[in-house]
Design a protein around this motif. Structure first.
Motif, mmCIF file in Angstrom:
data_model
loop_
_atom_site.group_PDB
_atom_site.id
_atom_site.type_symbol
_atom_site.label_atom_id
_atom_site.label_comp_id
_atom_site.label_asym_id
_atom_site.label_seq_id
_atom_site.Cartn_x
_atom_site.Cartn_y
_atom_site.Cartn_z
ATOM 1 N N GLN A 49 7.472 60.642 64.861
ATOM 2 C CA GLN A 49 7.856 61.985 64.953
ATOM 3 C C GLN A 49 9.218 62.410 64.120
ATOM 4 O OE1 GLN A 49 8.519 62.894 69.261
ATOM 5 N NE2 GLN A 49 8.833 65.136 69.008
ATOM 6 N N GLY A 50 9.860 61.154 63.991
ATOM 7 C CA GLY A 50 11.311 61.186 63.098
ATOM 8 C C GLY A 50 10.689 61.411 61.540
ATOM 9 N N GLY A 51 9.691 61.184 61.060
ATOM 10 C CA GLY A 51 9.107 61.384 59.865
ATOM 11 C C GLY A 51 8.364 59.866 59.383
ATOM 12 N N GLU A 52 8.088 60.273 58.038
ATOM 13 C CA GLU A 52 7.323 59.291 57.440
ATOM 14 C C GLU A 52 7.884 57.945 57.489
ATOM 15 O OE1 GLU A 52 5.001 60.109 53.406
ATOM 16 O OE2 GLU A 52 6.728 59.192 52.805
ATOM 17 N N LYS A 53 6.825 56.795 57.636
ATOM 18 C CA LYS A 53 7.296 55.500 57.843
ATOM 19 C C LYS A 53 6.123 54.549 57.243
ATOM 20 C CE LYS A 53 10.420 55.430 61.677
ATOM 21 N NZ LYS A 53 11.067 56.621 61.716
ATOM 22 N N SER A 54 6.671 53.591 56.585
ATOM 23 C CA SER A 54 5.580 52.615 56.067
ATOM 24 C C SER A 54 5.087 51.583 56.987
ATOM 25 C CB SER A 54 6.388 51.660 55.164
ATOM 26 O OG SER A 54 7.143 50.742 55.829
ATOM 27 N N VAL A 55 4.177 50.868 56.743
ATOM 28 C CA VAL A 55 3.559 49.764 57.997
ATOM 29 C C VAL A 55 4.575 49.057 58.382
ATOM 30 C CG1 VAL A 55 1.727 48.483 58.441
ATOM 31 C CG2 VAL A 55 1.111 50.362 57.111
ATOM 32 N N THR A 56 5.237 48.687 57.364
ATOM 33 C CA THR A 56 6.184 47.580 57.683
ATOM 34 C C THR A 56 7.413 48.496 58.869
ATOM 35 O OG1 THR A 56 6.019 46.393 55.596
ATOM 36 C CG2 THR A 56 8.132 46.036 56.774
ATOM 37 N N GLU A 57 7.845 49.143 58.561
ATOM 38 C CA GLU A 57 8.709 49.973 59.493
ATOM 39 C C GLU A 57 8.277 50.270 60.780
ATOM 40 O OE1 GLU A 57 11.464 52.844 56.148
ATOM 41 O OE2 GLU A 57 9.416 53.513 56.750
ATOM 42 N N LEU A 58 6.892 50.515 60.799
ATOM 43 C CA LEU A 58 6.253 50.844 62.015
ATOM 44 C C LEU A 58 5.977 49.324 62.736
ATOM 45 C CD1 LEU A 58 3.473 53.423 61.133
ATOM 46 C CD2 LEU A 58 5.505 53.837 62.609
ATOM 47 N N VAL A 59 5.719 48.371 61.997
ATOM 48 C CA VAL A 59 6.002 46.985 62.747
ATOM 49 C C VAL A 59 7.105 46.524 63.183
ATOM 50 C CG1 VAL A 59 5.485 44.688 62.314
ATOM 51 C CG2 VAL A 59 3.680 46.140 61.387
ATOM 52 N N GLN A 60 8.051 47.025 62.482
ATOM 53 C CA GLN A 60 9.588 46.496 63.064
ATOM 54 C C GLN A 60 9.959 47.434 64.266
ATOM 55 O OE1 GLN A 60 11.857 47.057 59.472
ATOM 56 N NE2 GLN A 60 11.521 44.895 58.968
ATOM 57 N N THR A 62 7.987 48.961 66.518
ATOM 58 C CA THR A 62 7.192 48.770 67.620
ATOM 59 C C THR A 62 7.243 47.267 68.008
ATOM 60 O OG1 THR A 62 5.249 48.479 66.446
ATOM 61 C CG2 THR A 62 5.640 50.915 67.101
ATOM 62 N N GLU A 63 7.630 46.542 67.552
ATOM 63 C CA GLU A 63 7.697 44.869 67.471
ATOM 64 C C GLU A 63 6.291 44.642 68.025
ATOM 65 O OE1 GLU A 63 10.505 44.600 70.787
ATOM 66 O OE2 GLU A 63 12.230 45.067 69.490
ATOM 67 N N ALA A 64 5.378 45.181 66.981
ATOM 68 C CA ALA A 64 3.909 44.544 67.301
ATOM 69 C C ALA A 64 3.597 43.994 65.987
ATOM 70 C CB ALA A 64 3.109 45.867 67.499
ATOM 71 N N SER A 65 2.436 43.226 65.969
ATOM 72 C CA SER A 65 2.074 42.552 64.783
ATOM 73 C C SER A 65 1.377 43.668 63.833
ATOM 74 C CB SER A 65 0.710 41.761 65.209
ATOM 75 O OG SER A 65 -0.265 42.343 65.481
ATOM 76 N N GLN A 66 1.544 43.236 62.417
ATOM 77 C CA GLN A 66 0.922 44.210 61.309
ATOM 78 C C GLN A 66 -0.511 44.511 61.733
ATOM 79 O OE1 GLN A 66 -1.275 43.146 58.553
ATOM 80 N NE2 GLN A 66 -1.078 45.227 57.992
ATOM 81 N N PRO A 67 -1.365 43.355 62.033
ATOM 82 C CA PRO A 67 -2.822 43.854 62.243
ATOM 83 C C PRO A 67 -3.004 44.796 63.221
ATOM 84 C CG PRO A 67 -2.775 41.349 61.916
ATOM 85 C CD PRO A 67 -1.232 41.663 61.911
ATOM 86 N N ASN A 68 -2.034 44.815 64.489
ATOM 87 C CA ASN A 68 -2.261 45.537 65.332
ATOM 88 C C ASN A 68 -2.002 46.910 65.075
ATOM 89 O OD1 ASN A 68 -2.637 46.332 68.369
ATOM 90 N ND2 ASN A 68 -0.806 45.774 68.810
ATOM 91 N N VAL A 69 -0.760 47.069 64.479
ATOM 92 C CA VAL A 69 -0.245 48.457 64.068
ATOM 93 C C VAL A 69 -1.366 49.139 63.011
ATOM 94 C CG1 VAL A 69 1.394 49.684 62.691
ATOM 95 C CG2 VAL A 69 2.056 48.067 64.305
ATOM 96 N N SER A 70 -1.753 48.111 62.071
ATOM 97 C CA SER A 70 -2.875 48.820 61.085
ATOM 98 C C SER A 70 -4.133 49.210 61.747
ATOM 99 C CB SER A 70 -3.176 47.691 60.157
ATOM 100 O OG SER A 70 -2.162 47.360 59.362
ATOM 101 N N LYS A 71 -4.367 48.459 62.680
ATOM 102 C CA LYS A 71 -5.722 49.041 63.419
ATOM 103 C C LYS A 71 -5.414 50.161 64.272
ATOM 104 C CE LYS A 71 -6.431 47.446 67.622
ATOM 105 N NZ LYS A 71 -6.626 46.801 68.886
ATOM 106 N N HIS A 72 -4.422 50.455 64.854
ATOM 107 C CA HIS A 72 -4.110 51.654 65.697
ATOM 108 C C HIS A 72 -3.933 52.826 64.400
ATOM 109 C CE1 HIS A 72 -4.326 50.302 69.580
ATOM 110 N NE2 HIS A 72 -3.600 49.409 69.261
#
Length: 125
Positions: A49-60, A62-72
């Motif tokens: 909602q705050g703007g575009e983010k990379s997968v790495t930024e989203l992982v950090q 959300t404090e979730a794993s990269q595979p989990n974030v990528s799946k969602h």
């Protein structure tokens, strides 16, 4: 590929028209609600909602794993809720369906009202 919103707009272009929804339409709507019923997907959307983010930024964030974030992200992208932009080796995600925040605000406002009502009842005991 039509999104649920495209199908709904084609089905009922006026709020004044109270056309009954077909079983197919109701299933599409139910699918959209199931998509939004996952807390991790809501966390990801909230971060975007705050703007575009990379997968790495989203992982950090959300404090979730990269595979989990990528799946969602893949699921959200398949259903048109997020968009993906590739820049070199990095993938950036952004909101693809801003209407989702109207829905979230409606739900949050109703929950806040209900919480305040219950709190007032408890205070008056």
């Amino acid at each position: 590929m039509d999104t649920t919103i495209d199908v709904l707009r084609a089905h009922n272009t006026s709020k004044d028209t109270a056309a009954p929804l077909s079983d197919e339409m109701l299933e599409l709507i139910a699918q959209r609600f199931r998509l939004l019923a996952d807390p991790m997907r809501l966390r990801i959307l909230h971060q975007l909602q705050g703007g575009e983010k990379s997968v790495t930024e989203l992982v950090q964030a959300t404090e979730a794993s990269q595979p989990n974030v990528s799946k969602h992200l893949s699921t959200l992208r398949t259903h048109g809720l997020v968009k993906r932009r590739q820049q070199g080796n990095l993938a950036y995600f952004s909101i693809g369906a801003p209407f989702v925040f109207d829905l979230c605000n409606t739900v949050c406002d109703s929950m806040r009202t209900e919480w305040e009502r219950k709190q007032n009842l408890l205070d008056n005991l």
